[in-house]
Design a protein around this motif. Structure first.
Motif, mmCIF file in Angstrom:
data_model
loop_
_atom_site.group_PDB
_atom_site.id
_atom_site.type_symbol
_atom_site.label_atom_id
_atom_site.label_comp_id
_atom_site.label_asym_id
_atom_site.label_seq_id
_atom_site.Cartn_x
_atom_site.Cartn_y
_atom_site.Cartn_z
ATOM 1 N N SER A 9 25.724 -25.733 43.742
ATOM 2 C CA SER A 9 26.518 -25.690 42.510
ATOM 3 C C SER A 9 27.935 -25.209 42.785
ATOM 4 O O SER A 9 28.746 -25.096 41.877
ATOM 5 C CB SER A 9 25.846 -24.784 41.472
ATOM 6 O OG SER A 9 25.762 -23.452 41.934
ATOM 7 N N ASN A 10 28.232 -24.920 44.088
ATOM 8 C CA ASN A 10 29.595 -24.545 44.464
ATOM 9 C C ASN A 10 30.453 -25.805 44.564
ATOM 10 O O ASN A 10 30.147 -26.695 45.357
ATOM 11 C CB ASN A 10 29.614 -23.813 45.804
ATOM 12 C CG ASN A 10 28.942 -22.456 45.738
ATOM 13 O OD1 ASN A 10 29.019 -21.764 44.734
ATOM 14 N ND2 ASN A 10 28.270 -22.066 46.814
ATOM 15 N N ASP B 85 31.433 -22.292 40.243
ATOM 16 C CA ASP B 85 29.991 -22.500 40.206
ATOM 17 C C ASP B 85 29.689 -23.464 39.067
ATOM 18 O O ASP B 85 29.777 -23.098 37.894
ATOM 19 C CB ASP B 85 29.278 -21.159 39.993
ATOM 20 C CG ASP B 85 27.765 -21.276 40.104
ATOM 21 O OD1 ASP B 85 27.212 -22.296 39.655
ATOM 22 O OD2 ASP B 85 27.141 -20.335 40.637
ATOM 23 N N GLN C 67 26.938 -24.834 37.981
ATOM 24 C CA GLN C 67 25.787 -24.505 37.147
ATOM 25 C C GLN C 67 26.119 -23.382 36.171
ATOM 26 O O GLN C 67 25.771 -23.448 34.993
ATOM 27 C CB GLN C 67 24.599 -24.086 38.031
ATOM 28 C CG GLN C 67 23.306 -23.864 37.246
ATOM 29 C CD GLN C 67 22.853 -25.130 36.530
ATOM 30 O OE1 GLN C 67 22.780 -26.207 37.117
ATOM 31 N NE2 GLN C 67 22.566 -25.014 35.234
ATOM 32 N N ARG C 68 26.807 -22.363 36.657
ATOM 33 C CA ARG C 68 27.185 -21.262 35.779
ATOM 34 C C ARG C 68 28.130 -21.738 34.678
ATOM 35 O O ARG C 68 28.010 -21.324 33.529
ATOM 36 C CB ARG C 68 27.851 -20.151 36.596
ATOM 37 C CG ARG C 68 28.233 -18.931 35.781
ATOM 38 C CD ARG C 68 28.868 -17.870 36.656
ATOM 39 N NE ARG C 68 27.944 -17.389 37.676
ATOM 40 C CZ ARG C 68 28.264 -16.489 38.602
ATOM 41 N NH1 ARG C 68 29.499 -16.004 38.657
ATOM 42 N NH2 ARG C 68 27.368 -16.091 39.481
ATOM 43 N N LEU C 69 29.059 -22.630 35.048
ATOM 44 C CA LEU C 69 29.993 -23.175 34.061
ATOM 45 C C LEU C 69 29.253 -24.001 33.023
ATOM 46 O O LEU C 69 29.531 -23.922 31.826
ATOM 47 C CB LEU C 69 31.055 -24.023 34.769
ATOM 48 C CG LEU C 69 32.187 -24.576 33.906
ATOM 49 C CD1 LEU C 69 32.991 -23.438 33.289
ATOM 50 C CD2 LEU C 69 33.104 -25.466 34.743
ATOM 51 N N ARG C 70 28.267 -24.781 33.483
ATOM 52 C CA ARG C 70 27.479 -25.604 32.562
ATOM 53 C C ARG C 70 26.670 -24.718 31.612
ATOM 54 O O ARG C 70 26.587 -24.985 30.411
ATOM 55 C CB ARG C 70 26.544 -26.523 33.355
ATOM 56 C CG ARG C 70 25.817 -27.544 32.491
ATOM 57 C CD ARG C 70 24.915 -28.435 33.319
ATOM 58 N NE ARG C 70 25.662 -29.251 34.246
ATOM 59 C CZ ARG C 70 25.561 -29.184 35.560
ATOM 60 N NH1 ARG C 70 24.736 -28.313 36.113
ATOM 61 N NH2 ARG C 70 26.263 -29.960 36.349
ATOM 62 N N ASN C 71 26.076 -23.635 32.153
ATOM 63 C CA ASN C 71 25.303 -22.713 31.315
ATOM 64 C C ASN C 71 26.192 -22.029 30.293
ATOM 65 O O ASN C 71 25.807 -21.837 29.143
ATOM 66 C CB ASN C 71 24.616 -21.663 32.182
ATOM 67 C CG ASN C 71 23.502 -22.259 33.032
ATOM 68 O OD1 ASN C 71 23.005 -23.343 32.735
ATOM 69 N ND2 ASN C 71 23.107 -21.561 34.077
ATOM 70 N N LYS C 72 27.399 -21.659 30.715
ATOM 71 C CA LYS C 72 28.328 -20.986 29.808
ATOM 72 C C LYS C 72 28.706 -21.906 28.658
ATOM 73 O O LYS C 72 28.755 -21.493 27.497
ATOM 74 C CB LYS C 72 29.582 -20.547 30.565
ATOM 75 C CG LYS C 72 30.590 -19.779 29.718
ATOM 76 C CD LYS C 72 31.792 -19.350 30.546
ATOM 77 C CE LYS C 72 32.768 -18.520 29.715
ATOM 78 N NZ LYS C 72 33.280 -19.241 28.548
#
Length: 235
Positions: free
Chosen positions: A27-28, A207, A209-214
């Motif tokens: 996800s990087n 990241d 995945q983190r951006l998508r989750n946010k």
């Protein structure tokens, strides 16, 4: 200014394997953008790095924008490098500003045999300054076609440009200047690997995945808030 064939002091190493793209999940993400006038060789540099191919007599012109993705291993951590190729023709320039959002690195590309393409960098730098978040984006000068004998852009030209940028555009970070040739894969790999290592070292990546989750959380919160606000008045 230096060629990427010169020794580079770095504790980081970059490994490539074509199978990374199919068997490695990461996800990087590094978003890298190549800009510059038409025919300076942006597409050739990208194809050489991603596909290990040099098209000697290609006259194909990029229409609008294009991209290639390459997964690389930097000291055991995998990064999906999304490399955007842009058209340099005037008629396509209106689509480029939208690409600057979220860009980690920009390679300002010119032809070392064409002074006009080098002067064009003054336009591209201004556009970058107006559209990029310069606190989160790192810039690099890349002179292509070093294999040609009729080199017309010298070190003094580059120094003059760097001085101009420093004085006129505060916060605009040009971390390095390179001279390469898309014809020689060793130089191309050295260029992109050095840029990628520099971006990783400066934590200029995100990241996914983190951006998508946010974004998912933000949308959910907005929807819940809207429901709560309207519930007392809904029929």
């Amino acid at each position: 200014m230096r060629s990427v064939s010169d020794p580079v002091e770095s504790v980081h190493t970059v490994a490539h394997d074509p199978s990374y793209s199919t068997r490695v999940k990461t996800s990087n993400v590094i978003k890298l953008l190549l800009i510059g006038d038409a025919s300076v060789g942006k597409s050739s540099l990208i194809i050489s790095y991603c596909d290990d191919i040099f098209l000697e007599n290609s006259t194909k012109t990029t229409v609008g924008v294009d991209l290639k993705v390459k997964v690389v291993n930097v000291d055991g951590s995998f990064f999906k490098t999304v490399i955007w190729d842009t058209a340099g023709q005037e008629r396509y320039r209106n689509v480029i500003p939208s690409l600057y959002k979220g860009t980690n690195g920009v390679m300002l590309t010119y032809d070392v045999t064409d002074p006009k393409s080098f002067l064009g960098l003054y336009h591209w730098i201004q556009e970058c300054y107006e559209n990029c978040d310069t606190s989160r984006t790192v810039f690099y000068l890349v002179g292509n076609k070093l294999d040609q004998e009729n080199k017309a852009v010298c070190k003094d030209d580059v120094k003059k440009l760097l001085t101009f940028v420093k004085e006129k555009y505060p916060g605009f970070k040009i971390n390095a200047a390179f001279e390469v040739s898309a014809k020689y894969s060793s130089l191309v790999y050295g260029l992109f690997d050095t840029v990628i290592k520099d971006l990783v070292e400066n934590r200029c990546y995100f990241d996914e995945q983190r951006l998508r989750n946010k974004r998912s959380i933000d949308l959910s919160t907005t929807r819940d808030d809207l429901t709560r606000k309207n519930s007392c008045c809904s029929y």
